[in-house]
Design a protein around this motif. Structure first.
Motif, PDB file in Angstrom:
ATOM      1  N   GLU A 163       0.672  -1.289   0.259  1.00 52.19           N
ATOM      2  CA  GLU A 163      -0.051   0.094  -0.573  1.00 52.19           C
ATOM      3  C   GLU A 163       0.752   1.183  -0.186  1.00 52.19           C
ATOM      4  OE1 GLU A 163      -3.295  -0.908   2.701  1.00 52.19           O
ATOM      5  OE2 GLU A 163      -1.711  -1.529   3.889  1.00 52.19           O
ATOM      6  N   ALA A 164       2.024   1.008   0.466  1.00 56.11           N
ATOM      7  CA  ALA A 164       2.903   2.539  -0.068  1.00 56.11           C
ATOM      8  C   ALA A 164       3.201   3.309  -0.885  1.00 56.11           C
ATOM      9  CB  ALA A 164       4.297   1.959   0.900  1.00 56.11           C
ATOM     10  N   GLY A 165       2.867   4.064  -0.932  1.00 54.96           N
ATOM     11  CA  GLY A 165       2.998   5.597  -1.925  1.00 54.96           C
ATOM     12  C   GLY A 165       1.344   5.656  -2.400  1.00 54.96           C
ATOM     13  N   ARG A 166       0.571   4.878  -2.364  1.00 52.68           N
ATOM     14  CA  ARG A 166      -1.101   4.451  -2.995  1.00 52.68           C
ATOM     15  C   ARG A 166      -1.420   6.433  -2.851  1.00 52.68           C
ATOM     16  NH1 ARG A 166      -4.831   1.161  -0.034  1.00 52.68           N
ATOM     17  NH2 ARG A 166      -4.815   1.779   2.475  1.00 52.68           N
ATOM     18  N   ALA A 167      -1.540   6.771  -1.862  1.00 52.63           N
ATOM     19  CA  ALA A 167      -1.226   8.425  -1.909  1.00 52.63           C
ATOM     20  C   ALA A 167       0.128   8.656  -1.229  1.00 52.63           C
ATOM     21  CB  ALA A 167      -2.272   8.411  -1.097  1.00 52.63           C
ATOM     22  N   TYR A 168       0.936   9.892  -1.854  1.00 52.17           N
ATOM     23  CA  TYR A 168       1.787  10.844  -1.383  1.00 52.17           C
ATOM     24  C   TYR A 168       1.487  12.158  -1.349  1.00 52.17           C
ATOM     25  CZ  TYR A 168       2.601  10.362  -5.894  1.00 52.17           C
ATOM     26  OH  TYR A 168       3.236  10.934  -7.360  1.00 52.17           O
TER      27      TYR A 168
END
Length: 221
Positions: A163-168
């Motif tokens: 899930e890391a980086g799916r929003a940033y």
């Protein structure tokens, strides 16, 4: 410019919530691998109600952080010197924000429409989050940020490395340091971004079902 995920966790869901686990160092490294795969420059490690300096690996900007369970919802504290431990449901949003500022950190309203009335408090917040679990609420979050006269940031709220980086957040920081990132957030030199891959859409549906099953207050759009 830095591409930073400002909301990540080093363990699955809320296992052993509020306390470090043996898995956290491994979880941090797995998050780091996922972040590099998504071409991020770094991340904030914001476990629930505790901070420990886990290393996600080389070449990444690592922001100390903590997700504080306040009396009215969750507030992210990121910066050079966040609290190492907090007691869930004890501190008001205003107290958390004031303590964050005293330690050179930014106070960010996390997922404002999930089990939260932080926006209705008198906390001196620095930003509002577009959360990776609920990007469909972006327009509503944008309106809230405008009402509060605060900038928007993005965070995945990752509990699984994929899930890391799916929003940033795109951060216009002068240096690759926590202090410079905090300054950029406070100055509004930030912009949220959301990825919309098929895997991200499927994960959002899974989380929506989990939250409904847990009885979370999912305010309508």
């Amino acid at each position: 410019m830095l591409r930073l995920d400002l909301h990540t966790h080093t363990r699955f869901f809320h296992w052993n919530e509020g306390s470090p686990t043996w898995f956290d160092p491994l979880g941090a490294r797995l998050l780091g691998r996922a972040a590099r795969h998504r071409n991020l420059d770094g991340m904030a490690l914001t476990n629930h109600d505790y901070y420990r300096p886990y290393d996600p690996g080389p070449s990444l900007v690592t922001l100390p952080g903590i997700e504080v369970s306040t009396t009215r919802g969750h507030v992210l504290v990121v910066g050079p010197d966040p609290p190492t431990d907090t007691v869930p449901d004890k501190h008001t949003p205003a107290a958390v924000a004031d303590a964050a500022h005293d330690h050179g950190c930014a106070a960010i309203l996390a997922h404002p429409y999930r089990n939260s009335t932080v926006a209705e408090s008198d906390a001196a917040l620095d930003a509002v989050e577009v959360n990776g679990k609920h990007p469909q609420r972006r327009a509503k979050v944008e309106r809230l940020a405008a009402e509060l006269d605060l900038p928007l940031v993005g965070g995945s709220d990752a509990h699984y490395p994929i899930e890391a980086g799916r929003a940033y957040t795109v951060v216009d920081a002068n240096e690759r340091t926590p202090g410079a990132v905090v300054d950029a957030i406070r100055d509004g030199r930030v912009e949220p971004r959301v990825d919309d891959r098929l895997s991200d859409r499927l994960l959002r549906e899974v989380y929506a079902r989990i939250h409904r099953a847990k009885g979370h207050d999912e305010q309508s759009d």
